[in-house]
Design a protein around this motif. Sequence first.
Motif, PDB file in Angstrom:
ATOM      1  N   LEU A 196       0.911  -1.116   0.037  1.00  0.00           N
ATOM      2  CA  LEU A 196      -0.041   0.054   0.128  1.00  0.00           C
ATOM      3  C   LEU A 196       0.901   1.120  -0.047  1.00  0.00           C
ATOM      4  O   LEU A 196       1.867   1.554   0.890  1.00  0.00           O
ATOM      5  N   GLN A 197       0.437   2.312  -0.905  1.00  0.00           N
ATOM      6  CA  GLN A 197       1.309   3.204  -0.930  1.00  0.00           C
ATOM      7  C   GLN A 197       0.311   4.672  -0.774  1.00  0.00           C
ATOM      8  O   GLN A 197      -0.932   4.518  -0.370  1.00  0.00           O
ATOM      9  N   GLY A 198       0.889   5.827  -0.809  1.00  0.00           N
ATOM     10  CA  GLY A 198       0.186   7.025  -0.547  1.00  0.00           C
ATOM     11  C   GLY A 198      -0.124   7.177   1.018  1.00  0.00           C
ATOM     12  O   GLY A 198       0.590   6.543   1.652  1.00  0.00           O
ATOM     13  N   PRO A 199      -0.899   8.036   1.373  1.00  0.00           N
ATOM     14  CA  PRO A 199      -1.408   8.292   2.823  1.00  0.00           C
ATOM     15  C   PRO A 199      -1.930   7.304   3.495  1.00  0.00           C
ATOM     16  O   PRO A 199      -2.667   6.330   2.951  1.00  0.00           O
ATOM     17  N   LEU A 200      -1.809   7.405   4.745  1.00  0.00           N
ATOM     18  CA  LEU A 200      -2.374   6.351   5.775  1.00  0.00           C
ATOM     19  C   LEU A 200      -3.963   6.636   5.621  1.00  0.00           C
ATOM     20  O   LEU A 200      -4.418   7.672   5.991  1.00  0.00           O
ATOM     21  N   PRO A 201      -4.638   5.435   5.297  1.00  0.00           N
ATOM     22  CA  PRO A 201      -5.962   5.135   5.113  1.00  0.00           C
ATOM     23  C   PRO A 201      -6.575   5.205   6.677  1.00  0.00           C
ATOM     24  O   PRO A 201      -5.898   4.620   7.551  1.00  0.00           O
ATOM     25  N   ILE A 202      -7.431   6.192   6.734  1.00  0.00           N
ATOM     26  CA  ILE A 202      -7.882   6.251   8.212  1.00  0.00           C
ATOM     27  C   ILE A 202      -9.321   5.400   8.498  1.00  0.00           C
ATOM     28  O   ILE A 202     -10.168   5.733   7.558  1.00  0.00           O
ATOM     29  N   LYS A 218       3.942   0.424   2.528  1.00  0.00           N
ATOM     30  CA  LYS A 218       4.882   1.653   1.875  1.00  0.00           C
ATOM     31  C   LYS A 218       3.794   2.678   2.052  1.00  0.00           C
ATOM     32  O   LYS A 218       4.205   3.733   1.138  1.00  0.00           O
ATOM     33  N   VAL A 219       3.328   3.151   3.043  1.00  0.00           N
ATOM     34  CA  VAL A 219       2.219   4.224   3.208  1.00  0.00           C
ATOM     35  C   VAL A 219       3.364   5.447   3.640  1.00  0.00           C
ATOM     36  O   VAL A 219       4.330   5.274   4.206  1.00  0.00           O
ATOM     37  N   THR A 220       2.963   6.585   3.007  1.00  0.00           N
ATOM     38  CA  THR A 220       3.890   7.903   3.016  1.00  0.00           C
ATOM     39  C   THR A 220       2.997   8.855   3.560  1.00  0.00           C
ATOM     40  O   THR A 220       1.864   8.939   3.853  1.00  0.00           O
ATOM     41  N   GLY A 221       3.880   9.890   3.922  1.00  0.00           N
ATOM     42  CA  GLY A 221       3.346  11.116   4.382  1.00  0.00           C
ATOM     43  C   GLY A 221       3.215  11.324   5.886  1.00  0.00           C
ATOM     44  O   GLY A 221       3.392  10.264   6.503  1.00  0.00           O
ATOM     45  N   GLU A 222       2.292  12.257   6.342  1.00  0.00           N
ATOM     46  CA  GLU A 222       2.173  12.394   7.821  1.00  0.00           C
ATOM     47  C   GLU A 222       0.972  11.601   8.151  1.00  0.00           C
ATOM     48  O   GLU A 222      -0.012  11.405   7.367  1.00  0.00           O
ATOM     49  N   ILE A 223       0.680  11.400   9.255  1.00  0.00           N
ATOM     50  CA  ILE A 223      -0.434  10.798   9.791  1.00  0.00           C
ATOM     51  C   ILE A 223      -1.605  11.808   9.922  1.00  0.00           C
ATOM     52  O   ILE A 223      -1.335  12.982  10.421  1.00  0.00           O
ATOM     53  N   SER A 224      -2.681  11.631   9.193  1.00  0.00           N
ATOM     54  CA  SER A 224      -3.681  12.645   9.477  1.00  0.00           C
ATOM     55  C   SER A 224      -4.231  12.980  10.715  1.00  0.00           C
ATOM     56  O   SER A 224      -4.527  11.962  11.522  1.00  0.00           O
ATOM     57  N   ASN A 263       6.838   1.323   7.548  1.00  0.00           N
ATOM     58  CA  ASN A 263       6.450   2.088   6.708  1.00  0.00           C
ATOM     59  C   ASN A 263       7.352   3.239   6.186  1.00  0.00           C
ATOM     60  O   ASN A 263       8.217   3.272   6.825  1.00  0.00           O
ATOM     61  N   LYS A 264       6.679   4.078   5.745  1.00  0.00           N
ATOM     62  CA  LYS A 264       7.558   5.325   5.079  1.00  0.00           C
ATOM     63  C   LYS A 264       6.815   6.531   5.609  1.00  0.00           C
ATOM     64  O   LYS A 264       7.006   7.600   5.162  1.00  0.00           O
TER      65      LYS A 264
END
Length: 614
Positions: free
Chosen positions: A186-192, A206-212, A229-230
Motif C-alpha cells: 500500500l502506497q500513498g497516505p495512511l487510510p483512516i 509503503k504508506v507515506t506522508g504524515e499521519i492525518s 512504513n515510510k
Amino acid sequence: NLSFLTSLRLNDCGLFGKFPARIFELQDLETLDFSSNQLTGPIPSCLGNLSRLAYIDLFENSLHGTVEILKLENVTHLQLGGNKLEVLTESRTMNATLPKFRVLGLSSCNIKEFPQFLRHEQNLLWLDLSRNNLSGQVPKWMLNISTETLEYLDLSVNSLTGFGQPSPVVLPWVNLQVLRLYLNMLQGPLPIPQPSILYYTIFDNKVTGEISPLICNLSALQFLGLSNNKLSGMLPQCLGDFSDDLRVLSIQNNSFHGVLPQAYTNTSNLRVFDVSLNQLQGQLPRKLANCLMLESLILSKNEFHDVFPFWLGTLPKLKLLSMHHNGFYGVIGKQKRNLHFPELRILDLSHNNFRGEFPSEYIFSGNPMRGITLGQPTYMRTNSSLPVGGASQPYLYDFSITVTNKGVDRYYSKIQEDFGVVDISSNKFEGKIPEFIGNLKGLRLLNVSNNILTGSIPSFLANLTLLESLDLSQNKLSGEIPQQLTQLTFLASFNVSHNNLTGPIPYRGQLTTFDVTSYEGNPGLCGDVLPKKCGDPNASQLPPSTKEENDSGFGFELNWKFALAGFGSGLVVGVVLADVAISRSREWFLEIVGRIRLIIMKRRKSRGPRHSIY
Ligand SMILES: *[C@@H]1O[C@H](CO)[C@@H](O)[C@H](O)[C@H]1NC(C)=O
Ligand SMILES: *[C@@H]1O[C@H](CO)[C@@H](O)[C@H](O)[C@H]1NC(C)=O
Ligand SMILES: *[C@@H]1O[C@H](CO)[C@@H](O)[C@H](O)[C@H]1NC(C)=O
Ligand SMILES: *[C@@H]1O[C@H](CO)[C@@H](O)[C@H](O)[C@H]1NC(C)=O
Ligand SMILES: *[C@@H]1O[C@H](CO)[C@@H](O)[C@H](O)[C@H]1NC(C)=O
Ligand SMILES: *[C@@H]1O[C@H](CO)[C@@H](O)[C@H](O)[C@H]1NC(C)=O
Ligand SMILES: *[C@@H]1O[C@H](CO)[C@@H](O)[C@H](O)[C@H]1NC(C)=O
Ligand SMILES: *[C@@H]1O[C@H](CO)[C@@H](O)[C@H](O)[C@H]1NC(C)=O
Ligand SMILES: *[C@@H]1O[C@H](CO)[C@@H](O)[C@H](O)[C@H]1NC(C)=O
Ligand SMILES: *[C@@H]1O[C@H](CO)[C@@H](O)[C@H](O)[C@H]1NC(C)=O
Ligand SMILES: *[C@@H]1O[C@H](CO)[C@@H](O)[C@H](O)[C@H]1NC(C)=O
Ligand SMILES: *[C@@H]1O[C@H](CO)[C@@H](O)[C@H](O)[C@H]1NC(C)=O
C-alpha cells in the motif's frame, strides 16, 4: 444414520482422514463445523446439495479441490480459509440467486482478483480475503459494499497497492472494528478508518506522508500497528491521548521526526509504546509517567537527547525499557527511594552517552525475582477481548524485542516473563560492576562492554545461573577470571577481551569452550587458546576435541536455539501462528525490529467467525 440431525459441530477434535462424504445424506443439516482438524483430500462437490445448510466452517484443514461458492445460495456463514482450496466465484447460470453472506472467510484460496459477486454483498459482517494473490488497487466498488454492516475486514498478506485513485483518506465502513492490511504494498497516505475501529494494523507496507489528524477521532482504538512504513513528519499531538483504550501503539521504523506528543492522561491504558527506528528528537515527555499500565517502552534508534528517565521508575508494571542508540547522557546516580522500577527486567541503555557509576541499584532493587515463576513460563503480552462479529474473542499482542549479542541483532518475537537482559554497553560508565547484579536471578544476557569499568570480575556473577551471554570486553577490568564462573552451565557466549586481566583462563566447564576472541587483548592472561600458555601443565592438557566442536560456534547456536525453543512449545496450546509469521520467526536471526504480532486464540468457546493471526 442420524437423518434428523440439523447441527454438527466437530471443531478442534483432532479428526483426520478424508472428508466424510456421507454427511451429505443428512438432508436436514443446517450447521456443519469441521474447523481446525486435519481433514485431507478433495472437498466433495455436493456441498451445495444440502438445501438447508447455512453455516459451513472448514477453517484450517488440509482440504483441496474446488468450491463453487455461488451454488451455496442459502449459506450465510462460509469459512473455507486455511486450506488449499480453489474457489469459483463465477456463476454459470446467470440468474442464480446470490448467497447473502454474513461471514465469508476465503483466506489462502489463491484468489487473484476481488470476486465480482462481492459487488452485491451488502450484509457482510466479516470478510477475510487475506493471504491471497490480490494485487493492484482495491476496486472502487469495494468501497461501497456492506458499508453499514462490515465489522471485520482482513486484506492482509496480498500485493495491494491502494484503495483507488485518488485514494480516500477515510474508509467508508462505519461499523468496522478490525482492519488488517499488513504485508501489502500500500502506497500513498495512511487510510483512516471510521471511529468504530478497535484494531488496525497496516505494518509492512509503503504508506507515506504524515499521519492525518483525523486519527484523533479514533477514540475507541486499542491496537495501532504502523511499523515498517515510510510515514514521516511530526506525530500528531493527540497521539498520546486520543484513545483511553489504546493498549498498543507501534510506529517503529518510519521516518517520524520532532518530539514525542506531550499529553498522556492517567486514564491511559497504554501497555506497549514502540517508537524505535525513527528520527525523534528532544526530551521525553514527563507525562509518560502517567501511563500507569505501561509495560514496554521502546525508544531505541532515535535522536532523543535527555537524561535517564528516572521518573519512569514509579510505573508499577514497566518490564522492558529499551533506549539504545540515542543521545541520552549524564550520570544516572542515586535517586529517591520510591523510583525503583519494581518490575523492570529488560534494560538496554547501550550506545548512548551515559557516564559515571554503573546504573544505580535502585533501578533493580525491590523485586529481585522479577518474573520468575516456578510453574510453566508465560510470555509478556497484552490481551484484549474484542466483540467483533457478535462473538468476543481474545486478541493477543506478544512483546518483542531486538537484542544485540556478539554484534548480531537478534529479534525475539516472544519474550518469556522471566527473561532478564541488562545491556549498558558502549557508554562511559565507570567504577566497579556492582554487587546487586548478582541479585537479578533471571538475567540471561549481561553486556557491559565498551565502558571504562574497573576492578575485578566479581565472583558473584556465578550466582546468575541462567546467564547465557556475558560480555565484559573493552573495559579496564583487572585481576583473574574467577573460578566460580565455570559454574555457569548455560553460558553460550562469553567475552572478556581487551581488559587488563591476568592469570590463567579457568580450564573447566563452559569457559574452555570459547576461542581466542573471547580472551585476547589481555596481556597478562594465559591459557590454551592464547599465544601465552600457562606454566601449569594441567592447563594445557585439555581434551582438544571438546574445544574444536565448540570453536565452530556450534555450542553457541545450539544454546540459543535451546533458549528460544521454549517459546514455541507447549504452553500456548491453541494459539494460531500464521504461516508467514512462523516462517519468518523461524529465521531467528533476521533483523525484524518490533513487528507487531497479534495472535488470535484459535480455541474459542464462542463460535464466532474464523480467521488467522495479526
Ligand atoms: C444405518 O442405516 C443402514 C440402512 O439405512 C443400516 O443398514 C445400518 O445398519 C445403520 N447403521 C447403524 C449403525 O445403525
Ligand atoms: C447433488 O446434486 C446433483 C444435482 O443437483 C446430483 O446430480 C448429485 O447426485 C447430488 N449428489 C449427492 C451426493 O446427492
Ligand atoms: C435454498 O432454500 C430454498 C428454500 O428453502 C430452496 O427452495 C432452495 O432449493 C435452496 N437452494 C439450494 C441451492 O439448496
Ligand atoms: C432471468 O430472469 C428473468 C426474470 O426474472 C427472465 O426474464 C430471464 O429470461 C432470465 N434469464 C435467464 C438467462 O434465465
Ligand atoms: C500468486 O500467483 C503466482 C503465480 O500467478 C504464484 O506463483 C504464487 O504462488 C501465488 N501466491 C500466492 C500467495 O498464492
Ligand atoms: C453503492 O451501493 C448502493 C447500494 O447498493 C447503490 O445504491 C449506489 O449506487 C452505489 N454507489 C456507487 C457509487 O456505486
Ligand atoms: C472527527 O471529529 C470531529 C469532532 O470530534 C468531527 O467534527 C469530524 O467530523 C470527525 N471526522 C470524521 C472523519 O469522523
Ligand atoms: C524497515 O522498514 C523497511 C521497509 O520500509 C524494511 O525494508 C526494513 O527491513 C525495516 N527495517 C527493520 C529493521 O525492520
Ligand atoms: C488522575 O488524575 C486526576 C486529576 O489529576 C486525579 O484526581 C485522579 O485520582 C488520578 N487518577 C489516578 C488513577 O491516578
Ligand atoms: C486473555 O484474557 C482472558 C480474559 O480477559 C483470559 O481468560 C485468557 O486466559 C487470556 N488469554 C491469554 C492467552 O492470556
Ligand atoms: C551468591 O550466592 C551465594 C550462595 O547462594 C550467597 O551466599 C551470596 O550472598 C550470593 N551473592 C549475591 C551477590 O547475591
Ligand atoms: C593493569 O593492571 C596492573 C595491575 O594488575 C596495573 O599495574 C596496570 O597499570 C594496569 N594497566 C592498565 C593499562 O590499566
